[in-house]
Design a protein around this motif. Sequence first.
Motif, PDB file in Angstrom:
ATOM      1  N   TYR A 213       0.787  -1.229   0.103  1.00 49.04           N
ATOM      2  CA  TYR A 213      -0.046  -0.084  -0.037  1.00 49.04           C
ATOM      3  C   TYR A 213       0.776   1.387  -0.116  1.00 49.04           C
ATOM      4  N   CYS A 227      -3.595   0.374  -3.495  1.00 47.68           N
ATOM      5  CA  CYS A 227      -4.459   1.394  -2.764  1.00 47.68           C
ATOM      6  C   CYS A 227      -5.930   0.495  -2.234  1.00 47.68           C
ATOM      7  N   SER A 228      -6.503   1.153  -1.278  1.00 47.84           N
ATOM      8  CA  SER A 228      -7.791   0.374  -0.764  1.00 47.84           C
ATOM      9  C   SER A 228      -8.918   0.403  -2.033  1.00 47.84           C
ATOM     10  N   ARG A 229      -8.925   1.642  -2.558  1.00 52.38           N
ATOM     11  CA  ARG A 229      -9.972   1.939  -3.612  1.00 52.38           C
ATOM     12  C   ARG A 229     -11.382   2.042  -3.035  1.00 52.38           C
ATOM     13  N   MET A 230     -11.375   2.433  -1.726  1.00 52.31           N
ATOM     14  CA  MET A 230     -12.726   2.699  -1.100  1.00 52.31           C
ATOM     15  C   MET A 230     -13.270   3.736  -1.371  1.00 52.31           C
ATOM     16  N   SER A 231     -12.650   4.809  -1.915  1.00 49.51           N
ATOM     17  CA  SER A 231     -12.953   6.266  -1.761  1.00 49.51           C
ATOM     18  C   SER A 231     -14.570   6.484  -2.485  1.00 49.51           C
ATOM     19  N   ARG A 267      -5.711   7.993   6.761  1.00 46.47           N
ATOM     20  CA  ARG A 267      -6.395   8.428   6.059  1.00 46.47           C
ATOM     21  C   ARG A 267      -7.978   8.722   6.121  1.00 46.47           C
ATOM     22  N   ARG A 271      -9.898  12.184   5.917  1.00 44.11           N
ATOM     23  CA  ARG A 271     -11.152  12.421   5.265  1.00 44.11           C
ATOM     24  C   ARG A 271     -12.045  13.332   5.798  1.00 44.11           C
ATOM     25  N   TRP A 330     -10.879   7.168 -11.696  1.00 43.72           N
ATOM     26  CA  TRP A 330      -9.944   7.408 -10.542  1.00 43.72           C
ATOM     27  C   TRP A 330      -8.670   7.579 -10.752  1.00 43.72           C
ATOM     28  N   PHE A 333      -3.633   9.820  -5.354  1.00 40.62           N
ATOM     29  CA  PHE A 333      -3.634  11.121  -4.897  1.00 40.62           C
ATOM     30  C   PHE A 333      -2.405  12.107  -5.360  1.00 40.62           C
ATOM     31  N   ARG A 336      -3.204  13.383  -8.697  1.00 39.12           N
ATOM     32  CA  ARG A 336      -4.345  14.362  -8.751  1.00 39.12           C
ATOM     33  C   ARG A 336      -3.787  15.812  -8.241  1.00 39.12           C
ATOM     34  N   ASP A 364     -15.313   9.277  -6.924  1.00 36.23           N
ATOM     35  CA  ASP A 364     -15.259   9.356  -5.583  1.00 36.23           C
ATOM     36  C   ASP A 364     -15.652  10.956  -5.386  1.00 36.23           C
ATOM     37  N   GLU A 366     -16.355  13.841  -3.520  1.00 36.68           N
ATOM     38  CA  GLU A 366     -16.872  14.427  -2.231  1.00 36.68           C
ATOM     39  C   GLU A 366     -16.419  15.733  -2.253  1.00 36.68           C
ATOM     40  N   HIS A 370     -12.721  17.254  -1.987  1.00 39.08           N
ATOM     41  CA  HIS A 370     -12.356  17.668  -3.176  1.00 39.08           C
ATOM     42  C   HIS A 370     -12.114  19.436  -3.083  1.00 39.08           C
ATOM     43  N   GLN A 373      -9.081  20.083  -0.745  1.00 36.04           N
ATOM     44  CA  GLN A 373      -7.843  19.703  -1.304  1.00 36.04           C
ATOM     45  C   GLN A 373      -7.244  20.166  -2.652  1.00 36.04           C
TER      46      GLN A 373
HETATM   47  C1  LIG Z   1      -7.296  17.547  -5.934  1.00 31.29           C
HETATM   48  C2  LIG Z   1      -7.596  16.653  -5.177  1.00 31.29           C
HETATM   49  C3  LIG Z   1      -8.710  16.270  -5.099  1.00 31.29           C
HETATM   50  C4  LIG Z   1      -9.449  14.774  -4.341  1.00 31.29           C
HETATM   51  N1  LIG Z   1     -10.645  14.812  -4.326  1.00 31.29           N
HETATM   52  C5  LIG Z   1     -11.151  13.663  -3.877  1.00 31.29           C
HETATM   53  C6  LIG Z   1     -12.605  13.583  -3.661  1.00 31.29           C
HETATM   54  O1  LIG Z   1     -13.329  14.154  -4.420  1.00 31.29           O
HETATM   55  N2  LIG Z   1     -12.925  12.315  -2.878  1.00 31.29           N
HETATM   56  C7  LIG Z   1     -12.060  11.517  -2.140  1.00 31.29           C
HETATM   57  O2  LIG Z   1     -12.372  10.501  -1.593  1.00 31.29           O
HETATM   58  N3  LIG Z   1     -10.737  11.749  -2.205  1.00 31.29           N
HETATM   59  C8  LIG Z   1     -10.328  12.847  -2.783  1.00 31.29           C
HETATM   60  N4  LIG Z   1      -9.093  13.312  -2.959  1.00 31.29           N
HETATM   61  C9  LIG Z   1      -8.031  12.466  -1.965  1.00 31.29           C
HETATM   62  C10 LIG Z   1      -7.275  11.165  -2.451  1.00 31.29           C
HETATM   63  O3  LIG Z   1      -6.622  11.515  -3.723  1.00 31.29           O
HETATM   64  C11 LIG Z   1      -8.427   9.944  -2.832  1.00 31.29           C
HETATM   65  O4  LIG Z   1      -8.983   9.764  -1.523  1.00 31.29           O
HETATM   66  C12 LIG Z   1      -7.744   8.772  -2.857  1.00 31.29           C
HETATM   67  O5  LIG Z   1      -6.705   8.998  -4.035  1.00 31.29           O
HETATM   68  C13 LIG Z   1      -8.757   7.770  -3.079  1.00 31.29           C
HETATM   69  O6  LIG Z   1      -8.153   6.373  -3.384  1.00 31.29           O
HETATM   70  P1  LIG Z   1      -8.310   5.140  -2.350  1.00 31.29           P
HETATM   71  O7  LIG Z   1      -9.721   5.138  -1.939  1.00 31.29           O
HETATM   72  O8  LIG Z   1      -7.632   4.021  -2.821  1.00 31.29           O
HETATM   73  O9  LIG Z   1      -7.264   5.877  -1.051  1.00 31.29           O
HETATM   74  P2  LIG Z   1      -6.695   5.192   0.208  1.00 31.29           P
HETATM   75  O10 LIG Z   1      -5.255   5.574   0.022  1.00 31.29           O
HETATM   76  O11 LIG Z   1      -6.857   3.726   0.272  1.00 31.29           O
HETATM   77  O12 LIG Z   1      -7.265   6.019   1.382  1.00 31.29           O
HETATM   78  C14 LIG Z   1      -8.459   5.331   2.117  1.00 31.29           C
HETATM   79  C15 LIG Z   1      -9.422   6.416   2.144  1.00 31.29           C
HETATM   80  O13 LIG Z   1      -8.963   7.550   2.782  1.00 31.29           O
HETATM   81  C16 LIG Z   1      -9.368   8.757   2.405  1.00 31.29           C
HETATM   82  N5  LIG Z   1      -8.314   9.595   1.797  1.00 31.29           N
HETATM   83  C17 LIG Z   1      -7.055   9.224   1.251  1.00 31.29           C
HETATM   84  N6  LIG Z   1      -6.175  10.209   1.047  1.00 31.29           N
HETATM   85  C18 LIG Z   1      -6.987  11.288   1.358  1.00 31.29           C
HETATM   86  C19 LIG Z   1      -6.735  12.672   1.355  1.00 31.29           C
HETATM   87  N7  LIG Z   1      -5.414  13.094   1.057  1.00 31.29           N
HETATM   88  N8  LIG Z   1      -7.505  13.615   2.003  1.00 31.29           N
HETATM   89  C20 LIG Z   1      -8.782  13.095   2.477  1.00 31.29           C
HETATM   90  N9  LIG Z   1      -9.227  11.742   2.526  1.00 31.29           N
HETATM   91  C21 LIG Z   1      -8.413  10.947   1.846  1.00 31.29           C
HETATM   92  C22 LIG Z   1     -10.384   8.344   1.132  1.00 31.29           C
HETATM   93  O14 LIG Z   1     -11.669   8.282   1.610  1.00 31.29           O
HETATM   94  C23 LIG Z   1      -9.982   6.962   0.945  1.00 31.29           C
HETATM   95  O15 LIG Z   1     -10.784   6.201   0.264  1.00 31.29           O
HETATM   96  C24 LIG Z   1      -8.457  14.255  -3.559  1.00 31.29           C
HETATM   97  C25 LIG Z   1      -7.115  14.509  -3.577  1.00 31.29           C
HETATM   98  C26 LIG Z   1      -6.554  15.725  -4.375  1.00 31.29           C
HETATM   99  C27 LIG Z   1      -5.341  16.056  -4.369  1.00 31.29           C
END
Ligand SMILES: Cc1cc2nc3c(=O)[nH]c(=O)nc-3n(C[C@H](O)[C@H](O)[C@H](O)COP(=O)(O)OP(=O)(O)OC[C@H]3O[C@@H](n4cnc5c(N)ncnc54)[C@H](O)[C@@H]3O)c2cc1C
Length: 488
Positions: A213, A227-231, A267, A271, A330, A333, A336, A364, A366, A370, A373
């Motif tokens: 991870y 990554c978890s892909r739970m977003s 993380r 969130r 998707w 981070f 993005r 995802d 939110e 969003h 960030q």
């Molecule tokens: C410009 C920008 C916009 C973004 N917009 C969103 C959005 O609209 N919705 C969203 O869920 N995430 C957003 N993110 C945060 C992050 O990029 C995603 O949550 C992450 O890539 C989702 O993949 P994952 O579920 O595999 O994350 P994992 O790394 O497995 O993380 C687990 C969970 O933690 C939360 N998380 C992870 N990283 C962050 C972070 N930096 N800030 C807040 N929460 C986090 C998410 O809910 C995620 O599902 C954004 C980041 C940036 C830079």
Amino acid sequence: MKEKINIVWLKRDLRTQDHQPLQFADDANIPFIIIYILEPSMIKRADWSLRHSQFVFSSIENMNKHLKKYSRSVDIFYDEALKVFKEIDRQFNIINVFSHAETGVKETWDRDNCVRKFFKFKNIYWEESQTNGVLRGINSREGWDKNWYQNIRQPLIINKFSNKHIIQYQNPRPMPKELKYRISNYPSEFQEPGENKAWEQLNSFACNRSSEYLFNISNPSKSRHSCSRMSAHLAWGNISSKQCYQFILNHVHFDKNKRNFRAFLTRLKWRCHFMQKFEVENEYETRCINKGYELLEKPKNKEFISHWMDGKTGFPMVDASIRSVKETGWLNFRMRAMLVSFFCHHLDQDWRDGANFLARQFLDYEPGIHFPQFQMQAGTTGINTIRIYNPVKQSEDHDKEGVFIKKWIPELASCPTSSIHEPWNYYSTNDMFNENSNKATYINPIIDHKLQAANARKKMWGHRSNALVKSEKQRILMLHTRSSTFAR
Ligand SMILES: Cc1cc2nc3c(=O)[nH]c(=O)nc-3n(C[C@H](O)[C@H](O)[C@H](O)COP(=O)(O)OP(=O)(O)OC[C@H]3O[C@@H](n4cnc5c(N)ncnc54)[C@H](O)[C@@H]3O)c2cc1C
């Protein structure tokens, strides 16, 4: 005499378990209906796209499979929320409405205020359950962390669904056929929606995918798997933060994989931290978090904006990232963050001209994460360090062999790996940029990235000494990190 009913109003909580509003309705002694309202005004918004409606629709279909056993279903109403409640009120005597509190954009906040007035007028009680550990109406962050941990460790709600309070009625506001057709065709390129899939995904992360991870988190190809892909599931509430947190914390593999699991749990807290900020100030959707950055001039360049949106900037990592998120919904981070940095710093564009575009691409999406960030990466908070990501270095560091780039930029299929990060050097004597060539051609870089980064650095850091930026910095720190008198 109209029959008494309760209503469960679903929002971003499309699941059947750990669901307080559903539990309240089931525990009450009168019939209840479960509704989702697809509002024409919302789906027209600049931050909403077809993929969001599709995810919602499939998640509800998944809920309905579970609910069928109890002779229940979620009804999708297509109209503005106020009109829907007025219509139901004509047929029934609504006693209670149960929903989760929504940390949404100003338009949903205003909509809720309108609906609230109507409920008050009609003597309808609206119970909004707290969600994600986000607190409503707080004027200080003191004690927030402690509260969050208490909340996330609370016992999960086991929804049981007795079938004692069933009521027959005809949905007076069904979706138009054409819309239903479009949103019910879920594209195979996107991750699968729904409560079942959320659990499958979380389980596979815990058991198989999480060992790399942290190691892969910045790699745009490998992170897709590790990554978890739970977003998306969390954003639409297929699973609650609490369910995710407790599943990982209590997992048999926790001790073996502590570092990765802890990073994931952190993380989940981030969130909610970001969502809490937005709950208190949802103006972040339209104005700079630090008002001092409203003074910074960002001359609009429509050509730059469309090159960025089309994935045609001439910078392979930027273009591959845009093309992949458009196609799959998707992106990790790091990429993005790089996209925002390139847009706001290298291209010197106003964050508002890019934020809704990316919101529409992210499955995802939110708002509470969003916009804060996006602005953090755009450098308009005044409290975070300004990061200007070098698009070539990002590519060298996180896609060394150009796997991600070649997947998304077919024009570079024949480019040697050694030149994939700066193809303009290799092809300067070749026909890659030749418009008359019959091969698919890749675009020449639209800017000099080193020069633009240097300009941005000067501009952004220089503005930090502005008096308004400084006073706003104090206000933001007080409001979002320490005690303050601000309340809404
Ligand atoms: C410009 C920008 C916009 C973004 N917009 C969103 C959005 O609209 N919705 C969203 O869920 N995430 C957003 N993110 C945060 C992050 O990029 C995603 O949550 C992450 O890539 C989702 O993949 P994952 O579920 O595999 O994350 P994992 O790394 O497995 O993380 C687990 C969970 O933690 C939360 N998380 C992870 N990283 C962050 C972070 N930096 N800030 C807040 N929460 C986090 C998410 O809910 C995620 O599902 C954004 C980041 C940036 C830079």
